[in-house]
Write an enzyme that holds these catalytic residues in place. Structure first.
Site, PDB file in Angstrom:
ATOM      1  CB  THR A 125       1.393   6.526   4.583  1.00 49.93           C
ATOM      2  OG1 THR A 125       2.781   6.172   4.479  1.00 49.93           O
ATOM      3  CG2 THR A 125       1.047   6.915   3.188  1.00 49.93           C
ATOM      4  CG  ASP A 126       6.219   7.722   6.595  1.00 53.70           C
ATOM      5  OD1 ASP A 126       5.827   6.729   5.840  1.00 53.70           O
ATOM      6  OD2 ASP A 126       7.279   7.494   7.443  1.00 53.70           O
ATOM      7  CD  GLU A 127       4.966   3.908   1.901  1.00 52.69           C
ATOM      8  OE1 GLU A 127       4.951   4.048   0.710  1.00 52.69           O
ATOM      9  OE2 GLU A 127       5.302   3.121   2.702  1.00 52.69           O
TER      10      GLU A 127
ATOM     11  CE  LYS B 109      -3.400   6.433   2.744  1.00 50.98           C
ATOM     12  NZ  LYS B 109      -4.731   6.098   3.545  1.00 50.98           N
TER      13      LYS B 109
ATOM     14  CG  PHE C 264      -1.463  -3.987  10.881  1.00 48.56           C
ATOM     15  CD1 PHE C 264      -1.365  -4.502  12.438  1.00 48.56           C
ATOM     16  CD2 PHE C 264      -0.490  -2.932  10.500  1.00 48.56           C
ATOM     17  CE1 PHE C 264      -0.388  -4.098  12.886  1.00 48.56           C
ATOM     18  CE2 PHE C 264       0.560  -2.850  11.176  1.00 48.56           C
ATOM     19  CZ  PHE C 264       0.483  -3.066  12.145  1.00 48.56           C
TER      20      PHE C 264
ATOM     21  CG  ASP D 154     -16.407  -0.803  -2.100  1.00 54.39           C
ATOM     22  OD1 ASP D 154     -15.689   0.234  -1.849  1.00 54.39           O
ATOM     23  OD2 ASP D 154     -16.196  -1.503  -3.015  1.00 54.39           O
TER      24      ASP D 154
ATOM     25  CB  ALA E  24      -6.072   2.318   2.343  1.00 57.77           C
TER      26      ALA E  24
ATOM     27  CE1 TYR F 118      -0.899   2.697   0.826  1.00 56.70           C
ATOM     28  CE2 TYR F 118       1.352   3.350   1.056  1.00 56.70           C
ATOM     29  CZ  TYR F 118       0.000   3.252   1.449  1.00 56.70           C
ATOM     30  OH  TYR F 118      -0.291   3.517   3.212  1.00 56.70           O
TER      31      TYR F 118
ATOM     32  NE  ARG G  83      10.339   1.607   3.824  1.00 58.76           N
ATOM     33  CZ  ARG G  83      11.000   1.953   2.918  1.00 58.76           C
ATOM     34  NH1 ARG G  83      12.181   2.620   3.211  1.00 58.76           N
ATOM     35  NH2 ARG G  83      10.645   1.536   1.683  1.00 58.76           N
TER      36      ARG G  83
HETATM   37  P1  NAD Z   1      -4.499  -3.101   5.918  1.00 55.16           P
HETATM   38  O1  NAD Z   1      -4.147  -3.372   4.400  1.00 55.16           O
HETATM   39  O2  NAD Z   1      -4.001  -4.129   6.767  1.00 55.16           O
HETATM   40  O3  NAD Z   1      -6.069  -3.070   5.950  1.00 55.16           O
HETATM   41  C1  NAD Z   1      -7.022  -2.322   5.207  1.00 55.16           C
HETATM   42  C2  NAD Z   1      -8.515  -2.371   5.706  1.00 55.16           C
HETATM   43  O4  NAD Z   1      -9.289  -1.685   4.711  1.00 55.16           O
HETATM   44  C3  NAD Z   1      -8.919  -3.811   5.601  1.00 55.16           C
HETATM   45  O5  NAD Z   1      -9.595  -4.553   6.394  1.00 55.16           O
HETATM   46  C4  NAD Z   1      -9.555  -3.987   4.118  1.00 55.16           C
HETATM   47  O6  NAD Z   1     -10.567  -4.957   4.041  1.00 55.16           O
HETATM   48  C5  NAD Z   1     -10.273  -2.531   4.166  1.00 55.16           C
HETATM   49  N1  NAD Z   1     -10.915  -2.117   2.917  1.00 55.16           N
HETATM   50  C6  NAD Z   1      -9.944  -2.190   1.861  1.00 55.16           C
HETATM   51  N2  NAD Z   1     -10.701  -1.610   0.714  1.00 55.16           N
HETATM   52  C7  NAD Z   1     -11.932  -1.129   1.268  1.00 55.16           C
HETATM   53  C8  NAD Z   1     -13.042  -0.422   0.589  1.00 55.16           C
HETATM   54  N3  NAD Z   1     -13.319  -0.222  -0.703  1.00 55.16           N
HETATM   55  N4  NAD Z   1     -14.086  -0.507   1.427  1.00 55.16           N
HETATM   56  C9  NAD Z   1     -14.059  -0.641   2.695  1.00 55.16           C
HETATM   57  N5  NAD Z   1     -13.075  -1.416   3.242  1.00 55.16           N
HETATM   58  C10 NAD Z   1     -12.102  -1.694   2.739  1.00 55.16           C
HETATM   59  O7  NAD Z   1      -3.910  -1.687   5.983  1.00 55.16           O
HETATM   60  P2  NAD Z   1      -3.221  -1.091   7.433  1.00 55.16           P
HETATM   61  O8  NAD Z   1      -1.919  -1.446   7.233  1.00 55.16           O
HETATM   62  O9  NAD Z   1      -4.181  -1.370   8.603  1.00 55.16           O
HETATM   63  O10 NAD Z   1      -3.544   0.437   6.878  1.00 55.16           O
HETATM   64  C11 NAD Z   1      -4.453   1.212   7.464  1.00 55.16           C
HETATM   65  C12 NAD Z   1      -4.442   2.594   7.028  1.00 55.16           C
HETATM   66  O11 NAD Z   1      -3.262   3.052   7.723  1.00 55.16           O
HETATM   67  C13 NAD Z   1      -4.215   2.743   5.502  1.00 55.16           C
HETATM   68  O12 NAD Z   1      -5.013   4.058   5.192  1.00 55.16           O
HETATM   69  C14 NAD Z   1      -2.763   3.131   5.417  1.00 55.16           C
HETATM   70  O13 NAD Z   1      -2.311   4.052   4.241  1.00 55.16           O
HETATM   71  C15 NAD Z   1      -2.472   3.888   6.671  1.00 55.16           C
HETATM   72  N6  NAD Z   1      -1.083   3.676   7.166  1.00 55.16           N
HETATM   73  C16 NAD Z   1      -0.494   2.423   7.375  1.00 55.16           C
HETATM   74  C17 NAD Z   1       0.975   2.442   7.689  1.00 55.16           C
HETATM   75  C18 NAD Z   1       1.355   0.753   7.913  1.00 55.16           C
HETATM   76  O14 NAD Z   1       2.429   0.762   8.237  1.00 55.16           O
HETATM   77  N7  NAD Z   1       0.635  -0.230   7.770  1.00 55.16           N
HETATM   78  C19 NAD Z   1       1.544   3.608   8.196  1.00 55.16           C
HETATM   79  C20 NAD Z   1       0.826   4.776   8.214  1.00 55.16           C
HETATM   80  C21 NAD Z   1      -0.384   4.769   7.404  1.00 55.16           C
HETATM   81  O1  TDX Z   2       9.848  -9.521   1.987  1.00 55.13           O
HETATM   82  C1  TDX Z   2      10.060  -8.206   2.138  1.00 55.13           C
HETATM   83  N1  TDX Z   2      11.545  -8.022   1.933  1.00 55.13           N
HETATM   84  C2  TDX Z   2      11.862  -6.515   2.244  1.00 55.13           C
HETATM   85  O2  TDX Z   2      13.161  -6.296   2.324  1.00 55.13           O
HETATM   86  C3  TDX Z   2       9.061  -7.242   2.346  1.00 55.13           C
HETATM   87  C4  TDX Z   2       7.584  -7.422   2.110  1.00 55.13           C
HETATM   88  C5  TDX Z   2       9.468  -5.830   2.409  1.00 55.13           C
HETATM   89  N2  TDX Z   2      10.912  -5.568   2.352  1.00 55.13           N
HETATM   90  C6  TDX Z   2      11.216  -4.124   2.478  1.00 55.13           C
HETATM   91  C7  TDX Z   2      10.580  -2.996   1.718  1.00 55.13           C
HETATM   92  C8  TDX Z   2      10.522  -1.830   2.646  1.00 55.13           C
HETATM   93  O3  TDX Z   2      11.652  -1.193   2.396  1.00 55.13           O
HETATM   94  O4  TDX Z   2      10.747  -3.888   3.780  1.00 55.13           O
HETATM   95  C9  TDX Z   2      10.353  -2.516   4.038  1.00 55.13           C
HETATM   96  C10 TDX Z   2       9.203  -2.580   4.597  1.00 55.13           C
HETATM   97  O5  TDX Z   2       8.242  -2.981   3.624  1.00 55.13           O
HETATM   98  P1  TDX Z   2       6.651  -3.029   3.765  1.00 55.13           P
HETATM   99  O6  TDX Z   2       6.216  -3.735   5.078  1.00 55.13           O
HETATM  100  O7  TDX Z   2       6.046  -3.741   2.396  1.00 55.13           O
HETATM  101  O8  TDX Z   2       6.346  -1.733   4.113  1.00 55.13           O
HETATM  102  P2  TDX Z   2       6.689  -0.260   3.341  1.00 55.13           P
HETATM  103  O9  TDX Z   2       6.500  -0.286   1.774  1.00 55.13           O
HETATM  104  O10 TDX Z   2       7.747   0.629   4.045  1.00 55.13           O
HETATM  105  O11 TDX Z   2       5.013   0.780   3.610  1.00 55.13           O
HETATM  106  C11 TDX Z   2       4.354   0.496   4.767  1.00 55.13           C
HETATM  107  O12 TDX Z   2       4.646   1.712   5.710  1.00 55.13           O
HETATM  108  C12 TDX Z   2       3.813   2.463   5.262  1.00 55.13           C
HETATM  109  C13 TDX Z   2       2.994   0.034   4.748  1.00 55.13           C
HETATM  110  O13 TDX Z   2       2.686  -1.059   4.119  1.00 55.13           O
HETATM  111  C14 TDX Z   2       2.143   1.026   4.092  1.00 55.13           C
HETATM  112  O14 TDX Z   2       0.848   0.937   4.135  1.00 55.13           O
HETATM  113  C15 TDX Z   2       2.551   2.357   4.956  1.00 55.13           C
HETATM  114  O15 TDX Z   2       2.040   3.654   4.501  1.00 55.13           O
END
Ligand code: NAD
Ligand code: TDX
Length: 331
Positions: A120-122, A151, A11, A57, A79, A147, A211
């Site tokens: 991440t802020d988590e 991180k 993503f 990988d 990740a 998770y 969030r």
């Molecule tokens: P995502 O799950 O959508 O994408 C992860 C990608 O990493 C995928 O394309 C997957 O194929 C690849 N991957 C997984 N394991 C791998 C490995 N061993 N080797 C090579 N590639 C691998 O994740 P995302 O939501 O895009 O998050 C990306 C980064 O941002 C992560 O480090 C996450 O912790 C961080 N982050 C995400 C959010 C959020 O809201 N989604 C917020 C803050 C930080």
């Molecule tokens: O179906 C749902 N219903 C619901 O209420 C899902 C999937 C989630 N939730 C809640 C859980 C959380 O409070 O919504 C909030 C957001 O959930 P997620 O999308 O799973 O995100 P979160 O757990 O907050 O983590 C995300 O933000 C920080 C990303 O997945 C992480 O990768 C990032 O580090």
């Protein structure tokens, strides 16, 4: 610069690559394993003279060494990223988030690369709903889930490699992202695609959890700013003052999609569910002069809803299997 971007088929990584190729002259090589979360279709249409893709990988030390050796900088997004998956099976989170990050920073220190670690802020745990405090760069680490603890571990490895081995690294910890190309397992895309499919949105517990939402493009502009101007060894928090509780977000999605705002189900809560995340991004804004462009969450959410309506072939292959997994957990 020649950037090696790990996790670029996911993503936030794919959004970053589209953004970086449009706003800079950088060349991008992606290293991605293409797990269930990676999708090559998110990288379609990019200029072939400035972009190439390697499937592999990040724990593969020989491959990582070869790719890091020909890059100027590494931007590390790869990740296992989903909290709910980490509660079902933590092991891949340890392999990718801990051992994968270790493998990359070992290569970066050997080759002397600039390294930017995406986190991440988590890692800071959660805040009370009525606490006026927000996370800052000096908030103590206190992760809650498998998770977020992996991180946090990866962040600490990067910090130790800076101190012990002069790794040329920066770290950013960002809040919850929204935008196109997000997997349908995540909250916002799950509910949008549920409504498109005539399924009622699923809210964990009472939906009071907060969030702090930021558009993926604002995350990308912040990462480019840190790559360009960030100080080695520093951590920067990325956020856009977007606090909302989950109930309000579900109601907004339903209203925006022409449904009654209460047409959702309450389902089993996530074990250990973090209550509230909130980012104070003053350091990034004042020291590196960054500001988010997406100030209007409803407008950004509306555009995201439209993207999922227009790109059903992108998400539909994952939808049924994702919902089947949730059903097993009563979610
Ligand atoms: P995502 O799950 O959508 O994408 C992860 C990608 O990493 C995928 O394309 C997957 O194929 C690849 N991957 C997984 N394991 C791998 C490995 N061993 N080797 C090579 N590639 C691998 O994740 P995302 O939501 O895009 O998050 C990306 C980064 O941002 C992560 O480090 C996450 O912790 C961080 N982050 C995400 C959010 C959020 O809201 N989604 C917020 C803050 C930080
Ligand atoms: O179906 C749902 N219903 C619901 O209420 C899902 C999937 C989630 N939730 C809640 C859980 C959380 O409070 O919504 C909030 C957001 O959930 P997620 O999308 O799973 O995100 P979160 O757990 O907050 O983590 C995300 O933000 C920080 C990303 O997945 C992480 O990768 C990032 O580090």
């Amino acid at each position: 610069m020649r950037l090696l971007v790990t996790g670029g088929a996911g993503f936030i990584g794919s959004n970053f690559i589209h953004y970086a190729l449009a706003h800079t002259d950088h060349h991008v090589t992606v290293l991605d394993k293409l797990t269930y979360a990676g999708n090559l279709e998110s990288l379609m249409g990019l200029p072939s003279d400035r972009f190439n893709f390697v499937q592999g990988d990040i724990v593969d030390a020989a491959l990582v060494d070869e790719l890091v050796g020909v890059a100027d900088a590494v931007v590390h997004y790869a990740a296992e990223s989903h909290n709910d998956n980490s509660l079902r099976d933590p092991r891949p989170f340890l392999d990718t988030n801990i051992v994968g990050t270790y493998t990359l920073i070992e290569a970066a220190r050997r080759h002397g690369n600039r390294f930017h670690h995406i986190s991440t802020d988590e890692v800071y745990g959660d805040l009370e709903l009525d606490d006026p405090a927000r996370f800052t760069e000096s908030t103590p680490y206190n992760p809650s889930s498998p998770y977020s603890s992996t991180k946090a571990g990866s962040d600490l490895l990067v910090r130790a490699w800076v101190r012990s081995f002069d790794l040329q690294a920066t770290i950013s910890n960002c809040s919850n992202n929204y935008g196109p190309y997000q997997h349908v397992e995540k909250f916002i895309p799950r509910q949008i695609t549920n409504v498109i499919d005539g399924i009622r949105p699923k809210l964990y517990g009472e939906g009071k959890n907060v969030r702090d939402w930021i558009h993926a493009d604002d995350h990308s502009s912040a990462v480019l700013t840190i790559l360009e101007k960030g100080l080695i060894g520093e951590t920067y928090l990325i956020g856009a003052d977007g606090e909302k509780n989950n109930k309000d977000v579900v109601e907004l999605i339903l209203t925006e999609m022409g449904q009654q705002p209460d047409a959702y189900d309450h389902v089993v809560d996530r074990p250990g569910h973090d209550l509230r995340y909130a980012i104070d991004s003053t350091k990034l804004r004042t020291e590196l002069d960054w500001a988010p462009q997406y100030q209007d969450f409803e407008a950004g959410l509306g555009a995201t809803i439209q993207w999922y309506r227009d790109n059903q072939s992108w998400w539909r292959p994952q939808k049924a299997a994702t919902e089947a997994k949730y059903k097993e957990q009563g979610q």
